[in-house]
Design a protein around this motif. Structure first.
Motif, PDB file in Angstrom:
ATOM      1  N   ARG A 171      -4.831 -42.497  13.500  1.00 37.81           N
ATOM      2  CA  ARG A 171      -4.451 -43.036  14.863  1.00 37.81           C
ATOM      3  C   ARG A 171      -5.522 -42.915  15.611  1.00 37.81           C
ATOM      4  N   ASN A 172      -5.437 -43.447  16.880  1.00 38.88           N
ATOM      5  CA  ASN A 172      -6.495 -43.469  17.615  1.00 38.88           C
ATOM      6  C   ASN A 172      -5.563 -43.359  19.206  1.00 38.88           C
ATOM      7  N   ASP A 173      -5.394 -42.246  19.772  1.00 39.69           N
ATOM      8  CA  ASP A 173      -4.698 -41.804  20.840  1.00 39.69           C
ATOM      9  C   ASP A 173      -5.508 -42.764  22.093  1.00 39.69           C
ATOM     10  N   LEU A 174      -6.738 -42.833  21.950  1.00 45.29           N
ATOM     11  CA  LEU A 174      -7.233 -43.482  23.087  1.00 45.29           C
ATOM     12  C   LEU A 174      -7.748 -44.872  22.967  1.00 45.29           C
ATOM     13  N   ARG A 175      -6.973 -45.778  22.231  1.00 49.06           N
ATOM     14  CA  ARG A 175      -7.335 -46.978  21.937  1.00 49.06           C
ATOM     15  C   ARG A 175      -7.248 -48.009  23.306  1.00 49.06           C
ATOM     16  N   ASN A 176      -8.220 -48.436  23.722  1.00 46.95           N
ATOM     17  CA  ASN A 176      -8.290 -49.675  25.050  1.00 46.95           C
ATOM     18  C   ASN A 176      -8.131 -48.582  26.099  1.00 46.95           C
ATOM     19  N   GLN A 177      -8.347 -47.213  26.000  1.00 47.93           N
ATOM     20  CA  GLN A 177      -7.912 -46.364  27.219  1.00 47.93           C
ATOM     21  C   GLN A 177      -9.259 -45.976  27.917  1.00 47.93           C
ATOM     22  N   LEU A 178      -9.322 -46.069  29.082  1.00 42.84           N
ATOM     23  CA  LEU A 178     -10.359 -45.544  30.025  1.00 42.84           C
ATOM     24  C   LEU A 178     -10.480 -43.876  29.734  1.00 42.84           C
ATOM     25  N   ILE A 179     -11.490 -43.274  29.639  1.00 39.56           N
ATOM     26  CA  ILE A 179     -11.502 -41.634  29.495  1.00 39.56           C
ATOM     27  C   ILE A 179     -12.460 -41.432  30.493  1.00 39.56           C
ATOM     28  N   LYS A 180     -11.960 -40.464  31.298  1.00 34.82           N
ATOM     29  CA  LYS A 180     -12.455 -39.999  32.617  1.00 34.82           C
ATOM     30  C   LYS A 180     -13.312 -38.726  32.495  1.00 34.82           C
ATOM     31  N   GLY A 181     -14.460 -38.999  33.065  1.00 35.02           N
ATOM     32  CA  GLY A 181     -15.251 -37.615  33.107  1.00 35.02           C
ATOM     33  C   GLY A 181     -15.493 -37.258  34.533  1.00 35.02           C
ATOM     34  N   PRO A 182     -16.498 -36.158  34.719  1.00 31.06           N
ATOM     35  CA  PRO A 182     -16.744 -35.801  35.959  1.00 31.06           C
ATOM     36  C   PRO A 182     -17.428 -36.755  36.837  1.00 31.06           C
ATOM     37  N   GLY A 183     -17.459 -36.570  38.063  1.00 35.46           N
ATOM     38  CA  GLY A 183     -17.862 -37.527  38.957  1.00 35.46           C
ATOM     39  C   GLY A 183     -17.579 -39.245  38.979  1.00 35.46           C
ATOM     40  N   GLY A 184     -16.398 -39.411  38.370  1.00 30.72           N
ATOM     41  CA  GLY A 184     -15.914 -40.877  38.335  1.00 30.72           C
ATOM     42  C   GLY A 184     -16.453 -41.491  37.038  1.00 30.72           C
ATOM     43  N   ARG A 207      -7.882 -38.081  19.030  1.00 26.61           N
ATOM     44  CA  ARG A 207      -6.837 -37.084  19.536  1.00 26.61           C
ATOM     45  C   ARG A 207      -7.237 -36.713  21.018  1.00 26.61           C
ATOM     46  N   GLU A 208      -6.256 -36.747  21.949  1.00 25.71           N
ATOM     47  CA  GLU A 208      -6.496 -36.234  23.331  1.00 25.71           C
ATOM     48  C   GLU A 208      -5.737 -34.816  23.450  1.00 25.71           C
ATOM     49  N   LEU A 209      -6.735 -33.823  23.692  1.00 24.54           N
ATOM     50  CA  LEU A 209      -6.232 -32.534  23.373  1.00 24.54           C
ATOM     51  C   LEU A 209      -5.448 -32.090  24.882  1.00 24.54           C
ATOM     52  N   PHE A 210      -4.656 -30.996  24.840  1.00 21.81           N
ATOM     53  CA  PHE A 210      -3.605 -30.681  25.810  1.00 21.81           C
ATOM     54  C   PHE A 210      -4.741 -30.285  26.994  1.00 21.81           C
ATOM     55  N   ASP A 211      -6.101 -29.868  26.728  1.00 28.15           N
ATOM     56  CA  ASP A 211      -6.936 -29.377  27.887  1.00 28.15           C
ATOM     57  C   ASP A 211      -7.924 -30.390  28.297  1.00 28.15           C
ATOM     58  N   GLY A 212      -7.402 -31.630  28.033  1.00 25.77           N
ATOM     59  CA  GLY A 212      -8.292 -32.692  28.501  1.00 25.77           C
ATOM     60  C   GLY A 212      -9.515 -33.315  27.551  1.00 25.77           C
ATOM     61  N   ARG A 213      -9.876 -32.347  26.786  1.00 23.74           N
ATOM     62  CA  ARG A 213     -10.997 -32.838  25.758  1.00 23.74           C
ATOM     63  C   ARG A 213     -10.480 -33.482  24.779  1.00 23.74           C
ATOM     64  N   GLN A 214     -11.313 -34.230  24.079  1.00 24.42           N
ATOM     65  CA  GLN A 214     -10.998 -35.179  22.834  1.00 24.42           C
ATOM     66  C   GLN A 214     -11.418 -34.619  21.887  1.00 24.42           C
ATOM     67  N   LEU A 215     -10.997 -34.758  20.633  1.00 24.54           N
ATOM     68  CA  LEU A 215     -11.350 -34.240  19.263  1.00 24.54           C
ATOM     69  C   LEU A 215     -11.106 -35.430  18.491  1.00 24.54           C
ATOM     70  N   ILE A 216     -12.207 -35.686  17.702  1.00 32.88           N
ATOM     71  CA  ILE A 216     -12.371 -36.984  16.807  1.00 32.88           C
ATOM     72  C   ILE A 216     -12.487 -36.477  15.492  1.00 32.88           C
ATOM     73  N   PHE A 217     -11.881 -36.930  14.580  1.00 33.16           N
ATOM     74  CA  PHE A 217     -12.059 -36.471  12.962  1.00 33.16           C
ATOM     75  C   PHE A 217     -12.295 -37.821  12.272  1.00 33.16           C
ATOM     76  N   VAL A 218     -13.356 -37.774  11.276  1.00 29.34           N
ATOM     77  CA  VAL A 218     -13.590 -39.159  10.587  1.00 29.34           C
ATOM     78  C   VAL A 218     -13.794 -38.589   9.127  1.00 29.34           C
ATOM     79  N   MET A 219     -13.024 -39.172   8.195  1.00 25.92           N
ATOM     80  CA  MET A 219     -12.684 -38.624   6.773  1.00 25.92           C
ATOM     81  C   MET A 219     -13.275 -39.737   5.934  1.00 25.92           C
ATOM     82  N   ASP A 220     -14.228 -39.359   4.713  1.00 28.59           N
ATOM     83  CA  ASP A 220     -14.498 -40.400   3.678  1.00 28.59           C
ATOM     84  C   ASP A 220     -14.519 -39.590   2.453  1.00 28.59           C
TER      85      ASP A 220
END
Lengths: 527, 98
Positions: A171-184, A207-220
């Motif tokens: 899954r990709n929680d952030l597909r097509n989604q703008l991710i906002k960082g500091p200072g716009g 995954r978008e974490l509850f604290d606003g960070r993002q966690l990405i895991f890729v498996m092969d």
């Protein structure tokens, strides 16, 4: 006759008897009536042909010398109809000519008149056995076909269910989604998951974490086939489960997350199995990426100044033999984008015998987006030999531009045309645009604006910028309004052929606000 | 791909790519182990790749069977691959003419 054939004849076989002699007819019927399911009786050849056409008997027992149509003529007509029904000819004419003619016509057996009934029943038994055997073979083939059809349906259903399951886990929680960082600051994440089979050894989750960070895991998962896909899906599911319950953790950190993951992996991997994987914790507020990568191709990192570097795995592939995990981090403050990939990309063979690894870095330097890198990759590799592959790009959406422009207008077809015209005029002052590229930009921007306006309201702000960090410039166009715009989820779920769905194919990447109201379009410029 | 065993050394020529290649390597090493070899040296002459199946097997040799595995590679591209995968140390990898 064996009891099996006898039983089958009694319940299934119909005999057509064609005999002009009443005495013979009655004798034959009397002697054979218990051996067949049914005996059709004809008094001459013509009646015999009529009964044959009407009832399609299984065996024909016919006299030869008859008025109207002889036994041979009847046999010839039956064969001319394309029927291979066994024919037993009773004849007192046993001359070589008659027998040869009968053989040529396709008569199966003869019995000279007058015959004893034992000889007749023996010959009929032979024919019955042939009919029953052929019928059983036909039934067997039919059953086999039905079984195959059932199995095909079954397999197809299973495959569709497996595909749904895979999509549910990967899954990709952030597909097509703008991710906002500091200072716009705005970032976007694009993933290509290209399985060779429905279930494959590559899997990922964003995954978008509850604290606003993002966690990405890729498996092969190492190896191939179902075993690899099971490992990849189980491992990804476990990580997803952990993420879903992170809010229960007092303090989330990648170290604890991975310690639990390693423990779980120890219970599912076989002793000779290993898992290549990468864990990336994005902290935009802290402008930091923390990672632990296990035996994966190097991470490619491009600076906002266009410099490119490789970041190697900091751990060997994971296995049941646990080792101390190395964690590292890199600053995102000067990063334009980073690219994660599985070995399906790097190890893909080219016709020259080289692997794509040898060309990857040059291609990455040349193009600024995943879509274009994937295009270059697929142009070079041998399609038939392609393995599962995953490509993931995390990119800054507004790196320092060499050119920028903006305008504001109230939505109307005329205003749209004027705005796009003005944009092209300004852009052509910075880069040389071919007629073809101009046309492409006009149509693509028009399509995007129309799709956006369908969901928006109020004055529109159209802005564009050009970044030249890669060999080919990256055009970033941004559309904003005060309305609801096109939310990321509407874009993700847009139906095939709809305006929103179409624009995802026209641009390298498309991102929108969670709340709508802003659309960002990326396009590599072929100038 | 061809394999040739010389004492505790396994010489591999050709590209290591297929499942059959991995099986051939595995069987050769198991054969060496049954003869009491405790230190396996792989000389990979010209392959650009090392299959994941082979990597999994070699990892098991190192950790479970406590075998010392050393790999000498002929093609620098394989060396770079093993470096990317963080396997240089685990498999004592060095270049053939390095």
């Amino acid at each position: 006759m064996t009891s099996h054939f006898q039983d089958t004849a009694k319940t299934e076989i119909t005999l057509l008897l064609v005999e002009d002699s009443q005495f013979s007819r009655e004798m034959v019927v009397f002697r054979l009536k218990d051996r067949f399911k049914r005996i059709l009786v004809a008094t001459d050849g013509l009646e015999g042909l009529a009964l044959f056409n009407k009832h399609a008997p299984d065996i024909v027992l016919s006299d030869h010398m008859m008025p109207g149509l002889t036994g041979l003529e009847l046999s010839r007509t039956i064969r001319a109809l394309g029927q291979d029904t066994p024919i037993l000819l009773m004849t007192s004419d046993t001359t070589t000519e008659t027998l040869l003619e009968a053989i040529n016509i396709g008569v199966n057996r003869f019995i000279p008149k007058s015959f004893d009934f034992e000889a007749l029943t023996r010959l009929l038994d032979d024919l019955t056995r042939e009919v029953v055997t052929k019928r059983e073979l036909d039934r067997g083939r039919l059953r086999e076909l039905e079984l195959l059809r059932d199995r095909d349906n079954y397999n197809w259903t299973q495959q569709q269910t497996a595909r749904r399951k895979e999509r549910h886990v990967v899954r990709n929680d952030l597909r097509n989604q703008l991710i906002k960082g500091p200072g716009g600051q705005l970032w976007g994440l694009t993933v290509t998951h290209a399985p060779r089979d429905i279930m494959c050894g590559d899997a990922h989750s964003v995954r978008e974490l509850f604290d606003g960070r993002q966690l990405i895991f890729v498996m092969d998962a190492m190896g191939s086939g179902l075993s690899a896909s099971l490992s990849a899906l189980l491992a990804t599911s476990f990580c997803n489960y952990q993420v879903d319950h992170l809010h229960l953790w007092q303090q989330f950190n990648l170290q604890s997350f991975l310690a639990r993951f390693q423990e779980y992996l120890g219970s599912i991997l076989l002793e000779e199995e290993a898992l290549s994987c990468g864990f990336f914790l994005v902290d935009l507020a802290g402008e930091k990426l923390e990672f632990a990568v296990f035996g994966m191709p190097a991470l490619l990192v491009r600076g906002v100044d266009g410099s490119v570097r490789k970041v190697l795995s900091n751990n060997a592939p994971l296995s049941i033999f646990s080792e101390e995990v190395q964690f590292d981090s890199l600053s995102l403050s000067e990063v334009a984008d980073l690219m994660v990939m599985t070995d399906g990309v790097t190890d893909a063979l080219l016709e020259s015998g080289d692997t794509y690894r040898d060309f990857l870095l040059d291609d990455y330097r040349l193009v600024p987006t995943l879509a274009r890198l994937q295009q270059l990759f697929l142009q070079q590799v041998m399609g038939d030999d392609l393995d599962d592959f995953t490509l993931l790009q995390f990119q800054r959406l507004a790196p320092p531009p060499v050119w920028q422009w903006s305008c504001e207008f109230c939505p109307s077809p005329g205003a749209l045309e004027i705005a796009i015209g003005e944009f092209l005029q300004e852009l052509s002052g910075r880069v040389s645009l071919s007629d073809e590229l101009c046309f492409e930009l006009i149509t693509d921007l028009n399509a995007a604006l129309v799709a956006f306006l369908a969901h928006g309201a109020g004055p529109i702000r159209l802005s564009a910028s050009l970044w030249c960090g890669a060999g080919k410039p990256l055009l970033t166009a941004q559309v904003a309004d005060s309305g609801s715009g096109s939310r990321a989820d509407t874009l993700t779920r847009a139906q095939a052929g709809s305006g929103l769905e179409t624009i995802t194919h026209l641009f390298d990447a498309v991102f929108t606000d969670v709340s709508g109201g802003r659309l960002i379009l990326l396009k590599t410029m072929d100038v | 791909m061809r394999v040739e065993t010389k004492g505790n050394e396994l010489v591999i020529t050709g590209n290591i790519k297929s499942v059959e290649d991995s099986v051939k390597i595995k069987e050769s090493i198991v054969g060496m182990m049954t003869q009491g070899v405790k230190n396996v040296q792989l000389r990979i002459m010209d392959s650009l790749l090392l299959t994941s199946t082979a990597i999994g097997f070699l990892t098991k040799l190192v950790h479970q069977d406590e075998l010392k595995v050393s790999i000498t590679v002929g093609d620098p591209r394989l060396y770079l691959l093993l470096e990317e995968l963080h396997l240089l140390q685990k498999f004592n990898v060095r270049m053939l003419n390095g």
